[in-house]
Write a protein that holds these residues in place. Structure first.
Motif, PDB file in Angstrom:
ATOM      1  N   MET A 199       0.837  -1.184   0.000  1.00  0.00           N
ATOM      2  CA  MET A 199       0.000   0.000   0.000  1.00  0.00           C
ATOM      3  C   MET A 199       0.881   1.245   0.000  1.00  0.00           C
ATOM      4  O   MET A 199       1.946   1.260   0.594  1.00  0.00           O
ATOM      5  CB  MET A 199      -0.921  -0.014   1.228  1.00  0.00           C
ATOM      6  N   THR A 200       0.421   2.287  -0.673  1.00  0.00           N
ATOM      7  CA  THR A 200       1.179   3.537  -0.725  1.00  0.00           C
ATOM      8  C   THR A 200       0.446   4.632   0.048  1.00  0.00           C
ATOM      9  O   THR A 200      -0.764   4.555   0.274  1.00  0.00           O
ATOM     10  CB  THR A 200       1.387   4.025  -2.174  1.00  0.00           C
ATOM     11  N   TYR A 201       1.196   5.647   0.416  1.00  0.00           N
ATOM     12  CA  TYR A 201       0.662   6.838   1.062  1.00  0.00           C
ATOM     13  C   TYR A 201       0.581   7.897  -0.030  1.00  0.00           C
ATOM     14  O   TYR A 201       1.606   8.336  -0.548  1.00  0.00           O
ATOM     15  CB  TYR A 201       1.585   7.268   2.202  1.00  0.00           C
ATOM     16  N   ARG A 229       8.128   7.963   6.721  1.00  0.00           N
ATOM     17  CA  ARG A 229       7.028   7.027   6.457  1.00  0.00           C
ATOM     18  C   ARG A 229       7.606   5.673   6.080  1.00  0.00           C
ATOM     19  O   ARG A 229       8.572   5.594   5.336  1.00  0.00           O
ATOM     20  CB  ARG A 229       6.143   7.551   5.329  1.00  0.00           C
ATOM     21  N   GLU A 230       6.995   4.636   6.575  1.00  0.00           N
ATOM     22  CA  GLU A 230       7.465   3.289   6.255  1.00  0.00           C
ATOM     23  C   GLU A 230       6.983   2.841   4.883  1.00  0.00           C
ATOM     24  O   GLU A 230       7.707   2.156   4.174  1.00  0.00           O
ATOM     25  CB  GLU A 230       7.011   2.310   7.340  1.00  0.00           C
ATOM     26  N   GLU A 231       5.758   3.222   4.519  1.00  0.00           N
ATOM     27  CA  GLU A 231       5.234   2.816   3.224  1.00  0.00           C
ATOM     28  C   GLU A 231       5.700   3.793   2.146  1.00  0.00           C
ATOM     29  O   GLU A 231       6.035   4.939   2.437  1.00  0.00           O
ATOM     30  CB  GLU A 231       3.706   2.718   3.243  1.00  0.00           C
ATOM     31  N   PRO A 232       5.745   3.340   0.895  1.00  0.00           N
ATOM     32  CA  PRO A 232       6.139   4.235  -0.203  1.00  0.00           C
ATOM     33  C   PRO A 232       5.131   5.376  -0.362  1.00  0.00           C
ATOM     34  O   PRO A 232       3.953   5.228  -0.047  1.00  0.00           O
ATOM     35  CB  PRO A 232       6.127   3.343  -1.441  1.00  0.00           C
ATOM     36  N   TYR A 257      10.575   9.238  -4.679  1.00  0.00           N
ATOM     37  CA  TYR A 257       9.299   8.593  -4.969  1.00  0.00           C
ATOM     38  C   TYR A 257       8.704   9.118  -6.275  1.00  0.00           C
ATOM     39  O   TYR A 257       9.058  10.193  -6.734  1.00  0.00           O
ATOM     40  CB  TYR A 257       8.301   8.836  -3.825  1.00  0.00           C
TER      41      TYR A 257
END
Length: 182
Positions: free
Chosen positions: A1-3, A28-31, A118
């Motif tokens: 899941m992405t932010y 942030r841990e998520e991409p 990103y």
């Protein structure tokens, strides 16, 4: 899941602007997926983050997404002019979307991509910015909106409690305002 983050800009992002936006999400841990929104005609009252203010602070105070507010945001008085003071970085000339939209898109997306590491997806609005922002938030399912605006615009947003109102109107958990490097 992405932010997912929607970034609304009023002019080309400088390297400093991009670093500050990226720093908001560095831990942030998520991409993170950035969705950059640019108006094709920021000088007319029809577009640009300044249109989100409406034509007066009374319009902002009543910001509910009603037709009267959206209509007032398209009037010629909705534009707050950029500061006339010289830039802190006189060696860098940043493109104005009204003059060179292609450069704004290319340079801003590159700066943000380099600063964050990103992906940056770019959208151009040819219509009213608030409506485009609402559509982008809905389409991307974003969790955050970052508006990068002139210092005068950012101050007006803060004085009018625009962030709180925008969060409710856009139905997004987090709205942030950053000042463009000037």
């Amino acid at each position: 899941m992405t932010y997912d983050v929607v970034v609304l800009i009023e002019r080309e992002m400088s390297e400093g602007d991009a670093r500050r936006v990226a720093a908001l999400h560095a831990r942030r841990e998520e991409p993170v997926d950035y969705h950059l929104l640019v108006s094709s005609h920021p000088e007319s009252g029809f577009g640009g983050p300044m249109a989100l203010l409406g034509s007066s602070f009374a319009d902002v105070a009543g910001l509910t997404g009603s037709a009267s507010v959206v209509g007032s945001a398209t009037g010629p008085s909705a534009r707050i002019s950029p500061p006339s003071a010289p830039s802190r970085t006189p060696t860098a000339t940043l493109a104005d979307p009204d003059v060179d939209l292609a450069s704004v898109i290319e340079h801003s997306s590159r700066q943000l991509r380099l600063a964050s590491g990103y992906p940056v997806h770019v959208s151009i609005t040819h219509g009213e910015v608030l409506l485009a922002l609402m559509q982008m938030v809905k389409a991307t399912g974003c969790q955050e909106v970052v508006v990068v605006a002139w210092p005068e615009t950012a101050a007006a947003f803060l004085c009018s409690d625009w962030i709180h109102k925008a969060r409710k109107l856009l139905k997004v958990p987090l709205v942030r305002i950053l000042e463009h490097d000037t």
